[in-house]
Design a protein around this motif. Structure first.
Motif, PDB file in Angstrom:
ATOM      1  N   ALA A  52      32.371   4.583   5.769  1.00 44.97           N
ATOM      2  CA  ALA A  52      31.917   3.379   6.477  1.00 44.97           C
ATOM      3  C   ALA A  52      32.324   2.118   5.725  1.00 44.97           C
ATOM      4  CB  ALA A  52      30.396   3.426   6.650  1.00 44.97           C
ATOM      5  N   PHE A 103      34.875  -0.680   7.100  1.00 41.13           N
ATOM      6  CA  PHE A 103      34.381  -2.045   7.232  1.00 41.13           C
ATOM      7  C   PHE A 103      35.298  -3.018   6.498  1.00 41.13           C
ATOM      8  CE2 PHE A 103      31.732  -5.694   6.112  1.00 41.13           C
ATOM      9  CZ  PHE A 103      31.133  -5.973   7.333  1.00 41.13           C
ATOM     10  N   GLN A 162      33.267  -4.448  11.493  1.00 42.69           N
ATOM     11  CA  GLN A 162      32.699  -3.713  12.622  1.00 42.69           C
ATOM     12  C   GLN A 162      31.878  -4.576  13.575  1.00 42.69           C
ATOM     13  OE1 GLN A 162      33.154  -0.342  13.446  1.00 42.69           O
ATOM     14  NE2 GLN A 162      34.807  -0.659  11.991  1.00 42.69           N
ATOM     15  N   LYS A 183      26.947   1.548   6.835  1.00 44.09           N
ATOM     16  CA  LYS A 183      26.877   2.670   7.779  1.00 44.09           C
ATOM     17  C   LYS A 183      25.857   2.373   8.890  1.00 44.09           C
ATOM     18  CE  LYS A 183      25.918   7.622   8.090  1.00 44.09           C
ATOM     19  NZ  LYS A 183      25.395   8.822   7.409  1.00 44.09           N
ATOM     20  N   ASN A 209      27.276  -0.168  11.215  1.00 48.36           N
ATOM     21  CA  ASN A 209      28.312   0.401  12.088  1.00 48.36           C
ATOM     22  C   ASN A 209      27.725   1.251  13.207  1.00 48.36           C
ATOM     23  OD1 ASN A 209      30.189  -0.757  10.400  1.00 48.36           O
ATOM     24  ND2 ASN A 209      30.832   1.160   9.437  1.00 48.36           N
TER      25      ASN A 209
END
Length: 476
Positions: A56, A60, A65, A376, A379
């Motif tokens: 993640a 990113f 994101q 994370k 996202n």
């Protein structure tokens, strides 16, 4: 403070408006006790061991994101809006991202709402500028909803530090953007600012070195500084037609609880910061149950660690009590961008509570969740199923961490099991994260290649181990 507190309709003290847009690098970037206590971060190994979070982070960094819709706004070329957008990213990196992804017709409204309340909050949080002149602080809090908006070019100097100080020095720019909003939006922002300022003044005039009185008092403070934000946001969502009138109807109940959940998480985490700042909010009804000396500061001493953890777990459990109503509120939201705006801070909060629970580091500094975990969550939280997955996961994490002999164990267990029950169905619908599915999709190829070298039997064992490892990584 060496600088003189100065409120003016024509200038920002001895600093020009243009100069004030660049924060002085020699001052702290945050006010209060921030920077005066250690920050407890997770180890690099602990981060690298979590594959899904590393993925993640990499994703990113590569392309980001969260959409930035601020620059798509029709009036974005306006210098005042550019200032507001720029200062937003400096006074709050976390909220900047979720505000900027809001749709046109709501993005600027929420931006202004946030900055107005941040200006008010900066006055409340400054524990040095008004020493010996506390009455002036209370007056500024009570009149912040009207004075800056009725006096042309109003600004304030000598209050706040770093970027918060810059915001107040240039507040007239925020006011000019405010006056370009719809009358309904202006009315909502003004109403919430007035009520919040009154509530802040009630508590700012009190001695809070030993916290709030009881849970009712604690809830009232959280209502004034955060519950009202939830109410105001709910009204703005509906007035802009991005959400139904039902959201406004729940503003003073469920919307208020949304704010309480975030504020209670912050207060629980910020024990030592607030203690150093001479103004704490742990309710005496809770902490005195575990105190040996009758002084809130004792929990910062290692010899009282067992009692401190009992108190901390009680505070976390109290905050978790907000979750069922937060989930009800989230069910009302239909616009995807509004949903993300509300959902991301909520999952960050429960992730923080899971990190705080039974963690002695709370009393020696500020505990921060892993950056990879934060990204994370940022996202993945794009649907109600994803939201439920996160609440379900962190409720299970807390449930599995309840220590034997904890005085609140039964209550904590009850609340966690209720959260798990409320979220199980949709959490299971969400399934594995996208990155884990991608990793799994490559497993057969990797195992087939490995079979040529180590044999089918051992390759099969490797495949099972790999799948189990990835499955665990998706849950961490």
């Amino acid at each position: 403070m060496n600088e003189e507190l100065h409120s003016s309709a024509n200038s920002a003290g001895t600093t020009s408006a243009d100069e004030a847009t660049e924060p002085c690098k020699s001052v702290l970037q945050k006010q209060g006790a921030y920077g005066k206590v250690p920050i407890h971060k997770h180890s690099k190994f602990g981060q690298l061991a979590r594959i899904s979070e590393v993925y993640a982070l990499a994703k990113f960094v590569a392309k980001g994101q969260v959409a930035d819709n601020m620059q798509n706004q029709i009036p974005y070329k306006d210098d005042d809006i550019k200032f507001c957008d720029d200062i937003l990213g400096k006074v709050s990196r976390s909220f900047a991202a979720v505000i900027r992804q809001l749709p046109e017709g709501l993005c600027v409204e929420i931006l202004v709402f946030y900055l107005v309340l941040r200006g008010l909050d900066t006055i409340e949080d400054d524990m040095e500028a008004f020493v010996g002149r506390e009455k002036f602080k209370l007056d500024h809090l009570r009149n912040f909803y009207k004075t800056p908006f009725s006096q042309e070019g109003w600004s304030m100097d000598g209050v706040g530090q770093g970027d918060e100080k810059v915001l107040l020095q240039n507040f007239f720019k925020v006011v000019r953007v405010f006056k370009g909003l719809s009358l309904e939006s202006q009315e909502i922002i003004s109403d919430i600012t007035q009520r919040m300022g009154e509530g802040m003044a009630l508590f700012a005039g009190r001695n809070l070195t030993q916290g709030t009185h009881d849970i009712k008092d604690y809830n009232l403070y959280c209502h004034y500084v955060a519950g009202l934000v939830g109410e105001g946001l709910s009204r703005l969502f509906s007035s802009s037609s991005f959400e139904s009138p039902e959201v406004t109807q729940s503003a003073k109940t469920l919307g208020n609880t949304m704010g309480l959940f975030l504020q209670k998480t912050n207060i629980t985490r910020d024990y030592l910061e607030d203690l150093r700042d001479g103004r704490t909010f742990y309710p005496q009804e809770i902490w005195k149950r575990y105190s040996k000396t009758g002084d809130l500061s004792e929990f910062a001493e290692s010899k009282y660690q067992e009692n401190a953890l009992q108190c901390l777990n009680h505070m976390v459990t109290d905050a978790l009590g907000c979750v069922p109503e937060c989930l009800k509120y989230m069910e009302l939201l239909k616009n995807k961008q509004v949903f993300r705006f509300c959902a991301i801070p909520q999952v960050m909060a429960i992730a923080t509570l899971a990190d705080l629970y039974n963690n002695p580091k709370v009393f020696t500094g500020v505990v921060k969740i892993r950056k990879g975990l934060a990204v994370k969550l940022l996202n993945e939280t794009q649907s109600e199923e994803a939201l439920h997955k996160q609440f379900n996961h962190f409720a299970r994490q807390i449930l599995s961490s309840i220590p034997q002999g904890d005085q609140n164990s039964s209550k904590t267990k009850e609340i966690c099991e209720n959260i798990i029950s409320l979220t199980n169905l949709k959490a299971n619908l969400y399934g594995n994260s996208t990155e884990v599915q991608l990793l799994l999709s490559g497993t057969p190829i990797a195992i087939a290649l490995a079979a040529n070298w180590i044999g089918v039997f051992y390759a099969s064992l490797l495949m099972v181990a790999f799948v189990l490892f990835i499955r665990m990584a998706s849950l961490i």
